[in-house]
Design an enzyme around this catalytic site. Sequence first.
Site, short mmCIF file in Angstrom:
data_model
loop_
_atom_site.label_atom_id
_atom_site.label_comp_id
_atom_site.label_asym_id
_atom_site.label_seq_id
_atom_site.Cartn_x
_atom_site.Cartn_y
_atom_site.Cartn_z
N HIS A 58 -1.12 -5.95 2.31
CA HIS A 58 -2.32 -6.76 2.34
C HIS A 58 -1.97 -8.16 1.84
CE1 HIS A 58 -5.41 -3.39 2.62
NE2 HIS A 58 -5.87 -4.33 3.41
N CYS A 83 -7.47 -2.01 8.22
CA CYS A 83 -6.11 -2.00 7.69
C CYS A 83 -5.62 -0.57 7.48
CB CYS A 83 -6.05 -2.78 6.38
SG CYS A 83 -6.38 -4.55 6.60
N GLU A 136 0.82 -1.21 0.00
CA GLU A 136 0.00 0.00 0.00
C GLU A 136 0.86 1.26 0.00
OE1 GLU A 136 -2.98 -0.37 -0.61
OE2 GLU A 136 -3.32 -2.46 -0.06
#
Length: 201
Positions: free
Chosen positions: A163, A142, A79
């Site tokens: 993830h 998250c 991310e």
Amino acid sequence: MTGFGPFPGVSNNPSALAVNELQRRADTGRFPGVQVATAIIPVDFKVIPGQIAEMMRLVRPDVVLCTGVDMDAEAITVERVAINLVDAAMPDTSGAQPVDRPVIPGAPDGLFATIPVKAVRAAIEGIGVPAELSLSAGSYGCNAAMFAALQNARPGTRVGFLHIPSLKVLGTASATKALVAALRACAEHETDLDEPGGTLA
């Protein structure tokens, strides 16, 4: 390194399995010269920011990698951005379902990962595990963990989020290997790779 516990629809969270396996390997001396601290965080919006902040205060880490599960993913996603927003598509484990609330009131609207995201992706791919960049960590637990870690980081601390796909897509052994590769990439790359990583959408 953090993972998440179970939440509605996910009774056995792959991120917890991988993080626990990483700690087991660290405890058996697999990473000489490196201190590893791990925690499994409950998917509870009231708990996540404070627990992340307290862990970082106590451990004072050089690198923070938070992990969670994306049940729709076909690869590990690295991310790039966390936003100061909780907009929960489903309730957390306490039954709360915040809508359009900040993760941390008064904090910036968004924060960029400070790990070398492209180098991390390349390192994971280099061990034969599929990986790709993702622009946003979403708006559920998250993202809350990633944002809290970035907001509470000391100068020089590198923070990112991975993830992990479902167990049907990626087994725990492969996910753990990917976490190790990601940590090594963070240690080996002061700056990120100079290569395209954006999308056309």
